[in-house]
Scaffold this active site. Structure first.
Site, short mmCIF file in Angstrom:
data_model
loop_
_atom_site.label_atom_id
_atom_site.label_comp_id
_atom_site.label_asym_id
_atom_site.label_seq_id
_atom_site.Cartn_x
_atom_site.Cartn_y
_atom_site.Cartn_z
CG HIS B 83 -13.46 8.73 -6.11
ND1 HIS B 83 -13.41 8.31 -7.42
CD2 HIS B 83 -13.67 7.60 -5.38
CE1 HIS B 83 -13.56 7.00 -7.47
NE2 HIS B 83 -13.72 6.55 -6.26
N GLY B 173 -3.59 5.24 -9.43
CA GLY B 173 -4.95 4.72 -9.39
C GLY B 173 -4.95 3.38 -8.66
N PRO B 174 -4.21 2.39 -9.18
CG PRO B 174 -3.41 0.87 -10.73
CD PRO B 174 -3.59 2.34 -10.51
CG ASN B 244 -10.27 10.34 4.91
OD1 ASN B 244 -10.36 9.14 5.15
ND2 ASN B 244 -10.23 10.82 3.66
CG HIS B 320 -14.48 6.60 -1.11
ND1 HIS B 320 -13.15 6.89 -1.04
CD2 HIS B 320 -14.60 5.62 -2.06
CE1 HIS B 320 -12.49 6.13 -1.90
NE2 HIS B 320 -13.34 5.35 -2.52
CD GLU B 485 9.53 -11.14 -4.88
OE1 GLU B 485 8.64 -10.71 -4.12
OE2 GLU B 485 10.31 -12.06 -4.57
CG PHE B 513 8.89 -15.76 -7.10
CD1 PHE B 513 7.68 -16.29 -6.69
CD2 PHE B 513 10.01 -16.57 -7.08
CE1 PHE B 513 7.58 -17.60 -6.24
CE2 PHE B 513 9.92 -17.88 -6.62
CZ PHE B 513 8.71 -18.40 -6.20
CG HIS B 549 10.26 -21.95 -6.66
ND1 HIS B 549 9.38 -22.14 -5.61
CD2 HIS B 549 11.29 -21.22 -6.14
CE1 HIS B 549 9.86 -21.58 -4.51
NE2 HIS B 549 11.02 -21.01 -4.80
#
Lengths: 755, 755
Positions: B83, B173-174, B244, B320, B485, B513, B549
């Site tokens: 990148h 990264g994520p 950008n 990109h 969470e 959750f 739930h």
């Protein structure tokens, strides 16, 4: 503010309110003819905050406010469970919505152009159930209301609203989801309206209403959806904030000190405040009136409420999730002037106040049907298309788009290595282009996932100014969700729920990042909603992006998730089957998992029809020593290994196994025939994911045992043992152990663990 | 704005800049003594936006800007991947950070009080790698830089930054995770500073810097963390926005039209703009100078940049994720005045410009060590505690907190049914109270998860005004995350990463959750970070809250996730073992899954030490017909079924199986001894989750086959077959099939499918 005096027996307030909206003018309620002698009169000074707790402050809204609060208390008390406080605090909002503002027909809960209502704070479901009862939803009897928290199997009043029950638009409960669902419902209306409406014929123009508490507004998926609703200018979306400043842990300021109104404005929303919102029905209606003037923005109505108003726990966290107790329920009734001997009582005046709703609702439907009839005469082609969309007519079987029909075949692609994401592009793009029922979204991976067909138009507000290549309008069917995977899936649930079958949403991102969206993917499965998730870059062969992007374990989640098809096709032929399955599965979501790197094609071996059986034999051998199970982009290793083993005198069968859930639906005979483990032939599965779950079908695994590694694609595979020489070696060693009786009944991990 | 003329050989700019910060005054860079003859001089007019693209606009920052851009182009070009655009656009930010603003020591990357840097837009990692190379991190040689996207197994330059490599604070990264991690790193510094700092002794006062692109700011977990950073007033956190306006799909306005500055202000942040941020290093430094004045708010520096500046793809999405290509790389060098024959070149002036950094870094460390030495003399007890925390000294073994020592035992609890969440409360609260290394958070489920010890203090800004019962300060160790969470887990990763072992974060929410947080839970596992997740309400026995739930499938994800311990203890005794395992596992996260409803205790049968083996026999039988595997709150069904079967003449063994991963680590002998399937004894697993993954250990399952249902706890269990009478019946039928040879090698689902 003026006092309210309305006789519902002689004046149709809902119609009047709606008519005032149509005229763009607010009718003041004190202008309405009054009949103060009538026992069913409604009067009150709800907005007089100085006076809100005195017993002199009653009248008919007051009666409804109080009687409904008492009913909520009773319903929570009966089985000592439920969430009373939020529902009690929102009764005024409930009156405003179900009595005045929403356009719906209790007799016809699936009427196409009804307003959609979403209770994002689903734990306050008693509010919705009670107003549905008041409004005359046939199934929602008092007997049903009393089933809340009971052990009745046929209850329509579960602890959170469930889509399977009449009048419930989406299941809610997991916080934040509802706001995103509502965004999707509003998108669907905008989209259909922009396609089908014609001057004088607003056949799709419903409003989407969403109620939220403090907590939903803290959740990431809601915040993502709020940004998108602003981006898209969804002025048919009204989000009503039950701002009671109390959540489970205590005062909201313990965890949130932000200026929510400013934040909503920054996200492109109209913002309207209502003070005294647990009492002032008129104030809420005034805000709604402003909100319904469509100005190119969604509207946020910030309603200041008091959790558990009237009760001793008011304005504390105790009001949130704890019933009042016998004693306080008694005192509440006494304090508010009700007969303490009565429980579950709906005073006649309250019932009468809502008595006209079913009639009005039927009238809404009749008028709309008349309008639609005229529309069909004026625009017969459009009318036919609209009927088709309403009927959710399934698109023609995808099978007609054979890869062998495509010009691509001419260039010999079917024999050349091709990633399944590229194969998917070839298979599905012409089909998506042709069928209006698909809305296709991507989480900022447009060029990576292969769903953008030539000439596609974006779904965008017509007010958005962008370069021509990105042209968009509400008729557009391609959705740029940005990097908001969770909202993408949750909004898609709303699109799918608008009228199941009318729009089939497709999402796309990397398989790894579907994990951001997993709670919403689950909600589609739980709600029987057809949403198709395209999950690319599905293996360590994504390569250099490394372990943060290599999804070794997430397939285990989707294979375990009930009512979801997780399909990993191996080549273009199997992609045809995968897409067929996804499109045919109208009562469940599907995820198609695709590779980013070129892999072999298996013309004459793979078979689209057999994909629908989940697994099938692609190389048979009557005297096999071993069955090799290949999955998705790793099928090539199974086929290569088969060949190498043959050269060493070992006979292998090869099974392609794209979908566990479809395989489970096959007969025992078919399953035995395919796997042949009952004949004593061991099976080895080859997949670049962890093996969890494959133990059901195999005796050993060439699978991942760890997270991945940043290496070029083929090197990453080799590093973890996905290389025919290694696989041959470990399979032969395994077979030796097997024949020596060393490993029966004990699943073996064969891939070398490298890190 | 003034031109910059600095001779780094004669003037320590970083020290000067930092000194100016300490004084609270901005040194103007043109006031600095200059030596225009020196070949290493830096001069430029970076802020002259009118002039930004002319070739006359050079000077030494200009040289660094351009040479670094060319180096990025070369490094992406060599293997045609990576990148480039974002990294090129951020070079000026890089100069400001690594040359001037950040306080760190390349020779000592783990120095305790260093500034922490997080690259939330991790795909731009080349920027970080190159500046680490410039700054003199020993391992980050040019040879290593060239390993970016190579097939080298020893590369320190993977496609996204990885914590395992020196100088990298967290793996990113994520998208969105990094912003939350940075929030956690800043919290850790605030917390430790508030405990240990004394007047004149700021031994923990580092700043956390985070770089983000457009995309991270769209992600839910980042938005959640931004709200929290504002809530907590983390003025030691500086978020620099590489604005950008281009993301993967195209212009940001395709998906985001919000007013980000207004949104950040609404969330309680300082906001500073920098124009021309791909060139104007001084402008960035000026903003940083303002940001470092700690005013009780985190700071957002909105830096307008140009993606791929200097290149033909500048300001387009092509910049990109696509290398420039041979031709454009050539032209880029030519256009910027570099030798087109050279690749991977770092001009001497550039190298020299950073030459003093290691020396300065060593000086920072030395001064801090001196300060710490004085501190230890003045505050010997505190000094000892600080050393202990720095060493991450493990808390004493939890075993000393035996439930049998607790006063609770007096009331006979150990024989009474108790939910494991309540059991956990008894086991762990005294321990958490005693050990300062634990910071305990909850996602608005304070009273449901049982972690809040008596007298706990909240982590809050001292500026927050709340009721006394919620008192808080930065020394507080209890964290109200709100219903966020995902941020809870991602922030906890940052807390854990501050200095592993110094703070052990604990999160808590319902098991269902935790799925919102799964991407962050995964990141802890990937980074070997010790974070303990308490996941309560872990079964359909949560009851009336219903299927939204009831977590039937999420355990399958966590059991499949590498390097995570997922433990489901059955009673208080097993809870002791579960907590021991969690605390002893310093290189991995643990999730402890707990029931909300009372279940039986098994005194004398369950065993804390055996929990560490993952599974163990609790009822032995030398002539068993069947092994019943009970898990967590379903162990009681296994024990009950054992008894009923015995009354029918069927001999059963019972195995408690709290943790698959721990069991996998045991010897084959132990595993065989425990399961005894090698003796031909079939095993039936009983767990109110789907069975996926249990096929490895069992031949049949009394497990869930669908989502759950809203019913009272015991009725919900019974509805799905979790009831001893039903289990006895289906197990007996299974054994008959087994003995008839009908079902060997084919995993059987025994629970009746009810919906």
């Amino acid at each position: 503010m003026a006092s309210l005096t309305i006789n519902p027996a002689t004046f149709n307030t809902q119609v009047a309110f709606r008519r005032s909206l149509e005229k763009g003018a607010l009718i003041l309620y004190d202008e309405v003819e009054s009949n103060p002698e009538s026992p069913t009169n409604i009067s009150g000074s709800e907005s007089d905050s100085q006076n809100q707790t005195t017993e002199t402050d009653h009248g008919d809204h007051d009666l409804i406010l109080k009687a409904t609060s008492v009913l909520i208390a009773d319903l929570c008390q009966q089985f000592d469970g439920g969430h009373p406080g939020g529902a009690i605090g929102m009764v005024a909002i409930g009156i405003a919505l179900w009595r005045y503002a929403m356009c719906y027909s209790p007799e016809d809960p699936t009427w196409f152009n009804r307003d959609r209502f979403v209770l994002s704070n689903g734990h306050c479901c008693l509010l919705q159930y009670i107003f549905m009862h008041y409004a005359g939803y046939r199934d929602m009897t008092m007997d049903q209301l009393k089933s809340y928290h009971s052990d009745r199997l046929d209850s329509l009043c579960p602890g959170h609203p469930e889509i399977q029950n009449p009048g419930i638009e989406v299941s809610t409960g997991p916080l934040g989801q509802g706001i995103a669902n509502a965004t999707g419902l509003a998108m669907a209306a905008k989209h259909l309206g922009s396609i089908f409406n014609r001057p004088g014929y607003p056949i799709v123009d419903n409003t989407t209403w969403c109620l939220t508490g403090d907590a939903c507004l803290q959740e990431g998926p809601a915040l993502e959806a709020i940004s998108l609703a602003g981006q898209w200018g969804l002025d048919n979306l009204i989000l009503i904030y039950d701002n009671n400043q109390i959540q489970s842990d205590g005062p909201v300021r313990l965890t949130n000190s932000e200026d929510i109104n400013l934040k909503m404005k920054a996200c492109g929303w109209n913002v309207i405040n209502v003070d005294n919102g647990s009492r002032d029905v008129n104030g809420i209606l005034s805000a709604i009136h402003s909100a319904k003037v469509r100005n190119g923005k969604p509207t946020f109505i910030n309603v200041k409420t008091v959790i558990g108003i009237y009760t001793k726990n008011s304005n504390t966290r105790k009001a949130h999730g704890t019933p009042l107790g016998e004693e306080e329920t008694f005192h509440l009734k006494s304090r508010l002037g009700f007969d303490t001997n009565l429980s579950f009582d709906v005073p006649k005046d309250v019932a009468d106040f809502f008595a006209s709703i079913p009639i009005q609702g039927a009238e809404h439907v009749r008028k709309w049907q008349d309008l639609l009839g005229e529309y069909e005469r004026h625009y017969p082609d459009l009318g036919t298309r609209f009927r088709e969309r309403m009927n959710g007519k399934a698109p023609e079987v995808i099978n007609t788009v054979s890869p062998f029909d495509l010009s691509l075949n001419v260039s010999g692609w079917s024999n050349s290595p091709l990633s399944t994401r590229d194969g998917s592009a070839y298979v599905i793009q012409p089909y998506l282009k042709r069928h209006d029922c698909f809305m296709v979204g991507t989480a900022d991976l447009d060029s990576s996932v292969g769903l953008a067909w030539e000439g596609k138009e974006d779904f965008q507000s017509p007010n958005l100014s962008v370069a021509k290549e990105f042209r968009g309008s509400y008729t557009g069917r391609y959705i740029h969700f940005g990097t908001r995977e969770h909202a993408m899936a949750a909004i898609s649930n709303g699109i799918a729920a608008y009228h199941p079958g009318t729009i089939i949403p497709i999402t796309s991102t990397f398989l790894m990042f579907t994990l951001y969206a997993a709670p919403a993917i689950r909600m589609a499965a739980l709600q029987d909603l057809q949403v198709i998730h395209i999950a690319t870059h599905d293996s360590v062969s994504i390569g250099e992006d490394g372990p943060t992007h290599q999804p070794v374990e997430v397939a285990a989640l989707y294979r375990a998730m009930p009512n979801l098809l997780f399909i990993r096709p191996a080549d273009v032929e199997e992609l045809e089957g995968a897409w067929q399955a996804a499109i045919a599965s109208t009562k469940m979501p599907t995820m198609i998992s695709l590779s980013s790197e070129p892999t072999e094609q298996f013309p004459g071996m793979t078979n689209r029809q057999s994909v629908l059986k989940g697994a099938y034999t692609i190389i048979q051998n009557e005297r096999a020593d071993v069955t090799l199970i290949g999955v998705g982009s790793e099928l090539e290793f199974a086929v290569q290994t088969h060949k190498c083993l043959a050269s060493k005198g070992i006979a292998a069968r090869v099974v392609s196994f794209p979908c566990q859930r479809l395989f489970e639906q096959q007969s025992r005979e078919y399953r035995r025939e395919t796997l042949q483990r009952n004949k004593g032939i061991p099976a080895v599965v080859i997949e670049a994911f962890v093996s969890n779950g494959w133990e059901r079908y195999a005796d050993a695994a060439v699978c991942m045992k760890s997270f991945g590694k940043s290496l070029p694609p083929r090197q990453a595979q080799a590093y973890f043992g996905f290389q025919k020489e290694n696989i041959v070696k470990v399979v032969m060693a395994f077979l030796e152990d097997w024949h020596n009786g060393q490993v029966q009944g004990e699943f073996q991990e064969l891939a070398q663990i490298r890190i």
